[in-house]
Design a protein around this motif. Structure first.
Motif, PDB file in Angstrom:
ATOM      1  N   LEU A 498      34.662  27.433  50.214  1.00  0.00           N
ATOM      2  CA  LEU A 498      35.554  27.307  49.058  1.00  0.00           C
ATOM      3  C   LEU A 498      34.769  27.053  47.776  1.00  0.00           C
ATOM      4  N   ALA A 499      33.670  26.309  47.892  1.00  0.00           N
ATOM      5  CA  ALA A 499      32.867  25.999  46.711  1.00  0.00           C
ATOM      6  C   ALA A 499      32.221  27.239  46.116  1.00  0.00           C
ATOM      7  N   ASN A 500      32.037  28.267  46.933  1.00  0.00           N
ATOM      8  CA  ASN A 500      31.380  29.489  46.459  1.00  0.00           C
ATOM      9  C   ASN A 500      32.352  30.530  45.909  1.00  0.00           C
ATOM     10  N   LEU A 501      33.640  30.229  45.938  1.00  0.00           N
ATOM     11  CA  LEU A 501      34.622  31.198  45.429  1.00  0.00           C
ATOM     12  C   LEU A 501      34.570  31.272  43.908  1.00  0.00           C
ATOM     13  N   PRO A 502      34.927  32.414  43.342  1.00  0.00           N
ATOM     14  CA  PRO A 502      34.900  32.553  41.875  1.00  0.00           C
ATOM     15  C   PRO A 502      36.062  31.884  41.179  1.00  0.00           C
ATOM     16  N   SER A 503      37.032  31.372  41.938  1.00  0.00           N
ATOM     17  CA  SER A 503      38.158  30.674  41.319  1.00  0.00           C
ATOM     18  C   SER A 503      38.498  29.458  42.165  1.00  0.00           C
ATOM     19  N   ALA A 504      39.131  28.504  41.542  1.00  0.00           N
ATOM     20  CA  ALA A 504      39.491  27.286  42.258  1.00  0.00           C
ATOM     21  C   ALA A 504      40.489  27.609  43.358  1.00  0.00           C
ATOM     22  N   PRO A 505      40.277  27.096  44.561  1.00  0.00           N
ATOM     23  CA  PRO A 505      41.186  27.423  45.665  1.00  0.00           C
ATOM     24  C   PRO A 505      42.506  26.686  45.552  1.00  0.00           C
ATOM     25  N   ASP A 506      43.581  27.387  45.888  1.00  0.00           N
ATOM     26  CA  ASP A 506      44.873  26.731  45.981  1.00  0.00           C
ATOM     27  C   ASP A 506      45.116  26.349  47.435  1.00  0.00           C
ATOM     28  N   GLY A 507      46.311  25.861  47.711  1.00  0.00           N
ATOM     29  CA  GLY A 507      46.599  25.429  49.076  1.00  0.00           C
ATOM     30  C   GLY A 507      46.535  26.549  50.079  1.00  0.00           C
ATOM     31  N   GLN A 508      46.976  27.742  49.680  1.00  0.00           N
ATOM     32  CA  GLN A 508      46.972  28.876  50.596  1.00  0.00           C
ATOM     33  C   GLN A 508      45.541  29.269  50.963  1.00  0.00           C
ATOM     34  N   ILE A 509      44.684  29.375  49.967  1.00  0.00           N
ATOM     35  CA  ILE A 509      43.299  29.754  50.231  1.00  0.00           C
ATOM     36  C   ILE A 509      42.612  28.700  51.090  1.00  0.00           C
ATOM     37  N   SER A 510      42.876  27.435  50.830  1.00  0.00           N
ATOM     38  CA  SER A 510      42.256  26.360  51.604  1.00  0.00           C
ATOM     39  C   SER A 510      42.676  26.417  53.067  1.00  0.00           C
ATOM     40  N   ARG A 511      43.950  26.724  53.319  1.00  0.00           N
ATOM     41  CA  ARG A 511      44.423  26.791  54.705  1.00  0.00           C
ATOM     42  C   ARG A 511      43.804  27.968  55.452  1.00  0.00           C
ATOM     43  N   GLN A 570      40.877  29.898  28.648  1.00  0.00           N
ATOM     44  CA  GLN A 570      39.834  28.875  28.724  1.00  0.00           C
ATOM     45  C   GLN A 570      39.324  28.517  27.322  1.00  0.00           C
ATOM     46  N   ASP A 571      39.097  29.546  26.494  1.00  0.00           N
ATOM     47  CA  ASP A 571      38.625  29.300  25.131  1.00  0.00           C
ATOM     48  C   ASP A 571      39.671  28.529  24.321  1.00  0.00           C
ATOM     49  N   PHE A 572      40.939  28.876  24.500  1.00  0.00           N
ATOM     50  CA  PHE A 572      42.014  28.188  23.779  1.00  0.00           C
ATOM     51  C   PHE A 572      42.081  26.716  24.167  1.00  0.00           C
ATOM     52  N   GLN A 628      47.547  32.136  41.149  1.00  0.00           N
ATOM     53  CA  GLN A 628      48.001  30.765  41.379  1.00  0.00           C
ATOM     54  C   GLN A 628      47.567  29.831  40.249  1.00  0.00           C
ATOM     55  N   LEU A 629      47.474  30.353  39.043  1.00  0.00           N
ATOM     56  CA  LEU A 629      47.098  29.546  37.885  1.00  0.00           C
ATOM     57  C   LEU A 629      48.321  29.091  37.094  1.00  0.00           C
ATOM     58  N   ASP A 658      43.312  22.541  35.893  1.00  0.00           N
ATOM     59  CA  ASP A 658      42.061  22.426  36.645  1.00  0.00           C
ATOM     60  C   ASP A 658      41.650  23.780  37.208  1.00  0.00           C
ATOM     61  N   ALA A 659      42.630  24.544  37.725  1.00  0.00           N
ATOM     62  CA  ALA A 659      42.314  25.860  38.283  1.00  0.00           C
ATOM     63  C   ALA A 659      41.880  26.828  37.185  1.00  0.00           C
ATOM     64  N   VAL A 660      42.498  26.738  36.032  1.00  0.00           N
ATOM     65  CA  VAL A 660      42.115  27.608  34.919  1.00  0.00           C
ATOM     66  C   VAL A 660      40.685  27.303  34.483  1.00  0.00           C
ATOM     67  N   THR A 661      40.355  26.029  34.397  1.00  0.00           N
ATOM     68  CA  THR A 661      39.020  25.635  33.973  1.00  0.00           C
ATOM     69  C   THR A 661      37.969  26.058  34.993  1.00  0.00           C
ATOM     70  N   ALA A 662      38.309  25.974  36.291  1.00  0.00           N
ATOM     71  CA  ALA A 662      37.334  26.293  37.340  1.00  0.00           C
ATOM     72  C   ALA A 662      37.169  27.789  37.563  1.00  0.00           C
ATOM     73  N   PHE A 663      38.081  28.591  37.045  1.00  0.00           N
ATOM     74  CA  PHE A 663      38.032  30.042  37.234  1.00  0.00           C
ATOM     75  C   PHE A 663      36.762  30.608  36.601  1.00  0.00           C
ATOM     76  N   ARG A 664      36.001  31.366  37.394  1.00  0.00           N
ATOM     77  CA  ARG A 664      34.753  31.944  36.904  1.00  0.00           C
ATOM     78  C   ARG A 664      35.041  33.318  36.327  1.00  0.00           C
ATOM     79  N   ALA A 665      35.295  33.330  35.039  1.00  0.00           N
ATOM     80  CA  ALA A 665      35.693  34.580  34.395  1.00  0.00           C
ATOM     81  C   ALA A 665      34.504  35.492  34.140  1.00  0.00           C
ATOM     82  N   ASP A 666      33.325  34.935  34.055  1.00  0.00           N
ATOM     83  CA  ASP A 666      32.147  35.760  33.749  1.00  0.00           C
ATOM     84  C   ASP A 666      31.584  36.398  35.008  1.00  0.00           C
TER      85      ASP A 666
END
Length: 666
Positions: A498-511, A570-572, A628-629, A658-666
């Motif tokens: 999960l730590a290596n995903l490009p976006s913060a995991p939600d409950g579905q991804i974690s399960r 994220q910039d906003f 899921q943002l 938190d999920a928006v901030t953790a999302f790896r947009a680049d």
């Protein structure tokens, strides 16, 4: 010489001679050796775990019926033997058994007073010593008394010897002895017992059974899988793995007969396991099959994988491979079944594997409910004829499914959308995108079809042994207290992925990650204990890649669509952090750009329109929902009512900040 002696072929003088005590045998089995450190699990070349316990006089394959008792702590089988004596001479037998066993002595199946066991069967001993013994029946034993966990359903475990010399075990309920004694006698006769020819022999036999009270006590178990919460006893049909004194009374049906065992662990490894090497999907399905017994100790609900692919791509071979861990091809059932039928099959496969083929054959609306029922592990609530709640079936399953279409496609037939609950319980896997359909390496076969046939031929002659040995491994870990460490191993895998995903995991991804980590742990544990034909760490790598592939299929295109839009958000948020009002502190007046409350940000429609003008606003909201943002409102709306602490409670766009901030947009 009277008629009875003539029938038995002995003279009166011979009958008067004492019979030699028949030997009583006890088979001792060494207890399992448990590993001291899960970080250094080493496969053992010698099997020191307890063998499958079967109560019987000789332990031969001819013994049938429920598995016998296992002495707590020593894993000993307190079976006793009354070996038949062919052409016995008067000096080789005795007219009585050994004296009754004292309290606590479990080694002697003591006959009630007034009876004796001769070479050819059981006799009633007359009070008049000058009278001859009365023949009742051929050799018979009452090995133990039994009752359920609530101390109800008392009965006797009776062993009878058939004409071919083999012993058969027959559980006889005490209530049946009273209500239907004739049926009890008929059942014993059906298993090979022979009665004397006189009319009173049946009554004598019933009196013998009622008066015979052995010291051994067993607890009846009517379901497969783990018995008790300590994970030290496991039921497989009529087999008992472990060290508890239990008697399995699992209904004998086609769902249970598939739990057969043929060949050894080494045979399975050499003919089946090695073919999994360099075939990721094969390693994945075998690891999934091993995961069933881990659900209970890890505290996880059931669930599994659905393999989707074109016809003749190798899906059926994958199902056969998974089934071979526990038994033969009869373990594979069809999705086309009633809900009651699926419930019965699931109950019979508790703590093991449930394999279902051809998902296209089940009605779409039935599939919707079946996935939840099978994964959640609870059958229907029913009433008895007395208007009381009937027993509700429960189970835990590792589920494997196959078909040419996905779960989502099938549900769409009935205009039922696939919900997140379906996705996390039955995870979709592409089964036709490898180098050769479902395979990557053919191990010398000329083509994929030939390789699939080779695998299916191998599992037909080698199945069931590795699943049993895996359970013994878990029992050994439970005895040593190491089983409690397994959840940490699974959680570490999931956390790293999960730590290596490009976006913060939600409950579905974690399960979903947790499901794959369970599969990884099962496959790696089986490998490190010498049960598979592939290398250490392969199961973990395969499960991780399967999780990444699932994430990319589920979120890849959505993430790409959301990437630029999320970067703008994220910039906003970074530039307007101080402009967001803390929920509960604002007053009526000018509308702010938005509010903040813990991990959530609430943006007004005006602010959203400035960020994403025109049609971009709808496109952005949909993209945020897909990732899921954004928390949508009722009836599919993009906006929802603001919290009560916000004045006038306007409709707002509710972001998971938190999920928006953790999302790896680049």
């Amino acid at each position: 010489m009277n008629a009875n002696s003539q029938i038995r072929g002995l003279s009166q003088d011979e009958v008067d001679e004492l019979l030699a005590d028949l030997p009583l045998q006890r088979k001792e089995v060494e207890p399992a050796q448990v590993v001291d450190d899960l970080d250094k699990i080493v496969a053992s070349d010698e099997d020191t775990t307890p063998e499958v316990n079967k109560l019987g006089p000789t332990g031969t394959s001819g013994t049938t019926g429920p598995a016998g008792p296992v002495k707590q702590g020593t894993a000993a089988v307190p079976a006793v033997s009354l070996d038949p004596v062919e052409d016995a001479k008067p000096s080789e037998v005795s007219d009585t058994l050994a004296p009754a066993a004292t309290s606590g002595d479990l080694s002697t199946p003591c006959l009630p007073s007034g009876y004796a066991c001769f070479a050819d069967g059981i006799y009633e001993m007359p009070a008049n010593e000058s009278a001859e013994p009365i023949f009742i029946c051929t050799p018979l034993r009452v090995d133990a008394m039994f009752a359920d966990q609530e101390c109800r359903g008392w009965g006797r475990l009776v062993s009878v010897q058939a004409a071919d010399g083999r012993w058969h075990e027959v559980p006889v309920a005490s209530a049946e002895l009273q209500r239907r004694p004739g049926e009890v006698v008929a059942t014993l006769v059906d298993h090979g017992l022979e009665l004397a020819g006189d009319r009173k022999s049946k009554d004598r036999l019933l009196d013998l059974l009622k008066n015979w009270r052995p010291n051994e006590r067993l607890q009846t178990v009517r379901h497969n899988g783990w018995s008790g919460n300590d994970c030290r006893t496991f039921i497989l049909g009529r087999e008992v793995l472990g060290d508890a004194s239990v008697l399995p009374l699992v209904p004998w049906s086609a769902h249970v007969t598939g739990l057969a065992c043929e060949g050894s662990v080494e045979d399975w490894k050499a003919s089946v396991g090695v073919k999994c090497h360099e075939n990721p999907l094969m390693i994945l399905v075998a690891s999934l099959a091993f995961s069933g017994p881990l659900l209970a100790p890890l505290g996880l609900a059931g669930g599994g994988l659905h393999f989707r692919g074109a016809s003749s791509s190798g899906k059926t071979t994958l199902l056969n491979l998974a089934a071979s861990v526990w038994g033969n091809q009869h373990l594979i059932s069809q999705w086309r079944a009633t809900s009651n039928g699926l419930e019965a099959i699931a109950w019979a496969r508790n703590d093991m594997l449930l394999a279902l083929d051809e998902i296209a054959e089940i009605p779409a609306r039935d599939l919707h409910n079946a996935i939840y029922m099978l994964a959640n592990g609870t059958g229907k609530t029913r009433m008895t004829k007395d208007v009381t709640l009937a027993h509700q079936a429960h189970w835990r399953l590792a589920l494997i499914s196959s078909g040419e279409i996905s779960v989502e496609e099938k549900l769409r037939e009935a205009r039922v959308g696939a919900m997140a609950g379906h996705e996390v319980r039955l995870i979709d896997i592409e089964a036709d995108s490898r180098a050769y359909g479902a395979f990557d390496h053919l191990h010398g076969a000329t083509n994929a079809a030939a390789f699939a046939e080779a695998v299916q031929g191998a599992v037909r002659g080698n199945h069931g042994a590795v699943g049993r040995q895996f359970v013994k491994t878990l029992i050994g870990l439970s005895r040593g207290g190491e089983l409690a460490k397994l959840p940490d191993f699974a959680n570490k895998h999931a956390a790293r992925w999960l730590a290596n995903l490009p976006s913060a995991p939600d409950g579905q991804i974690s399960r979903v990650a947790k499901r794959f980590s369970l599969i990884a742990l099962a496959g790696d544990l089986a490998t490190q204990t010498g049960l598979t034909g592939w290398g250490k760490g392969e199961a973990v790598n395969v499960a991780e890649q399967a999780f990444i592939d699932w994430y990319d299929r589920r979120y890849g295109a959505r993430r790409e669509a959301a990437r630029a839009l999320v970067k703008s958000m994220q910039d906003f948020l970074c530039a307007n952090d101080s402009a967001l009002v803390q929920v509960g502190t604002s007053k009526l007046g000018d509308e702010p750009v938005g509010w903040r409350d813990g991990g959530r940000v609430y943006l007004t429609s005006t602010t959203w329109a400035k960020l994403y003008p025109g049609d971009a606003g709808t496109r952005a909201a949909k993209a945020f929902l897909d990732m899921q943002l954004l928390l949508g409102g009722e009836d599919g709306r993009h906006m929802r009512k603001a919290p009560r602490a916000i004045p006038n409670r306007p409709r707002v766009y509710t972001l998971n900040a938190d999920a928006v901030t953790a999302f790896r947009a680049d």
